[in-house]
Design an enzyme around this catalytic site. Structure first.
Site, PDB file in Angstrom:
ATOM      1  N   LYS A 112       0.839  -1.211   0.000  1.00  0.00           N
ATOM      2  CA  LYS A 112       0.000   0.000   0.000  1.00  0.00           C
ATOM      3  C   LYS A 112       0.872   1.258   0.000  1.00  0.00           C
ATOM      4  O   LYS A 112       0.538   2.243  -0.648  1.00  0.00           O
ATOM      5  CB  LYS A 112      -0.967   0.002   1.180  1.00  0.00           C
ATOM      6  CG  LYS A 112      -2.089  -1.024   0.995  1.00  0.00           C
ATOM      7  CD  LYS A 112      -3.272  -0.800   1.895  1.00  0.00           C
ATOM      8  CE  LYS A 112      -4.395  -1.740   1.486  1.00  0.00           C
ATOM      9  NZ  LYS A 112      -5.542  -1.717   2.367  1.00  0.00           N
ATOM     10  N   LYS A 193      -4.160  -9.943  -6.082  1.00  0.00           N
ATOM     11  CA  LYS A 193      -5.402 -10.380  -5.404  1.00  0.00           C
ATOM     12  C   LYS A 193      -6.525  -9.397  -5.717  1.00  0.00           C
ATOM     13  O   LYS A 193      -6.284  -8.197  -5.899  1.00  0.00           O
ATOM     14  CB  LYS A 193      -5.192 -10.529  -3.903  1.00  0.00           C
ATOM     15  CG  LYS A 193      -5.214  -9.248  -3.135  1.00  0.00           C
ATOM     16  CD  LYS A 193      -5.687  -9.434  -1.702  1.00  0.00           C
ATOM     17  CE  LYS A 193      -5.949  -8.046  -1.112  1.00  0.00           C
ATOM     18  NZ  LYS A 193      -7.045  -7.971  -0.212  1.00  0.00           N
ATOM     19  N   LYS A 196     -10.615  -4.105  -3.331  1.00  0.00           N
ATOM     20  CA  LYS A 196     -11.552  -2.988  -3.516  1.00  0.00           C
ATOM     21  C   LYS A 196     -10.842  -1.768  -4.080  1.00  0.00           C
ATOM     22  O   LYS A 196     -11.431  -0.978  -4.792  1.00  0.00           O
ATOM     23  CB  LYS A 196     -12.147  -2.580  -2.161  1.00  0.00           C
ATOM     24  CG  LYS A 196     -13.033  -3.599  -1.535  1.00  0.00           C
ATOM     25  CD  LYS A 196     -13.682  -2.987  -0.298  1.00  0.00           C
ATOM     26  CE  LYS A 196     -13.552  -3.874   0.906  1.00  0.00           C
ATOM     27  NZ  LYS A 196     -12.414  -3.549   1.766  1.00  0.00           N
TER      28      LYS A 196
END
Ligand code: AQP
Length: 274
Positions: A112, A193, A196
């Protein structure tokens, strides 16, 4: 007394079939055998920027999806994390007992952080807050997708360290992964993966997508250069489509092989989309 389960979902973006197969589906099954607390983890959501009005709307939408998926509020507790101040309070106590190096090693933090120009400290502390969620309720089991396994290991490490420093305080929680569907991959790029926060229009199948949209997304899913299903040699995209089918139907490996061996990819996609 029944053993206790704690798990959560961030009210970010639109929930997808990865969230369902990795977590929600297991929650619904477990609520009869465990005392369950299911959390809408809005304090985790704000570790990356959220528009306040949109976040409030997503919290309500996530609660509605829990109920629609089969969470029964008569037997399970549904909690919005920020309404219980003890989550943040315990997170601070645990932060003070957690070595920085443990947090810097987390792969989700590294992934992230790499996507953003500047990152807030909250992103680094994300797994400590998750440990607080779990340890606060003395949860025995935590049903999550595979991407959260590392955070669960860290939770046990933090609990052990805290117990060693201050005396026996926390219960050691066990990770509960689904046998099939623990890591659903993106339809557009099966090396990543399903998530969202990925923005590609063909990346995720949303739980609120119309059937026609789902069909279109599955028909466009990445496969490989073979013409048909060959269980001896399959690309990650084909494995992903088969996994999605198996996780939804509950078919055994033998049933999957019998049904799909030699099936052309067009027909495979049609079957999965149904
Ligand atoms: N692709 C996935 N396959 C299986 N399980 C998954 N989960 C998430 N993605 C997959 C599981 O869903 C639960 C809730 O996840 P989360 O919302 O707390 O955060 P996440 O794991 O970071 O999920 P996303 O979709 O990738 O959200 P963003 O993009 O907002 O970070 C967890 O149990 C997770 O394992």
């Amino acid at each position: 007394m029944k053993p206790r389960v704690l798990s959560g979902i961030q009210p970010t973006g639109s929930l997808h079939i990865g969230n369902y197969l990795g977590a929600l589906k297991n929650w619904v099954r477990m609520q009869h055998d465990y005392e369950c607390v299911f959390c809408i983890v809005d304090l985790h959501a704000i570790t990356v920027h959220q528009e306040p009005a949109e976040l409030r709307r997503k919290i309500e939408q996530t609660a509605a999806i829990f109920l629609a998926a089969g969470i029964d509020p008569k037997i399970s507790s549904v909690v919005v994390q920020s309404t219980v101040p003890a989550h943040a309070e315990l997170a601070w106590l645990l932060t003070c007992a957690t070595p920085l190096g443990w947090l810097e090693r987390m792969t989700q933090f590294k992934d992230k952080a790499a996507k953003q120009e500047s990152i807030g400290d909250g992103l680094l502390q994300y797994p400590v807050l998750m440990a607080a969620d779990i340890l606060l309720y003395k949860a025995n089991a935590v049903p999550v997708g595979d991407d959260q396994s590392q955070h669960l290991e860290l939770t046990r490490d933090i609990a052990q360290r805290f117990n060693a420093l201050y005396g026996d305080t926390f219960v050691m929680p066990e990770t509960k992964l689904p046998t099939v569907g623990a890591r659903i991959m993106g339809l557009d790029d099966p090396s990543k993966k399903m998530s969202k926060s990925e923005t590609g229009s063909n990346h995720a199948i949303g739980l609120l997508d119309e059937p026609s949209v789902i069909r279109k997304k599955v028909m466009r899913a990445t496969t490989d250069s073979n013409p048909a299903v060959d269980f001896e040699s399959m690309g990650a995209g084909v494995v992903n489509l088969l996994t999605i089918h198996q996780a939804f139907t509950g078919w055994t490996d033998d049933q999957m092989k019998q049904h799909f061996t030699g099936m052309r990819y067009g027909d495979l996609k049609k079957t999965v989309a149904e």
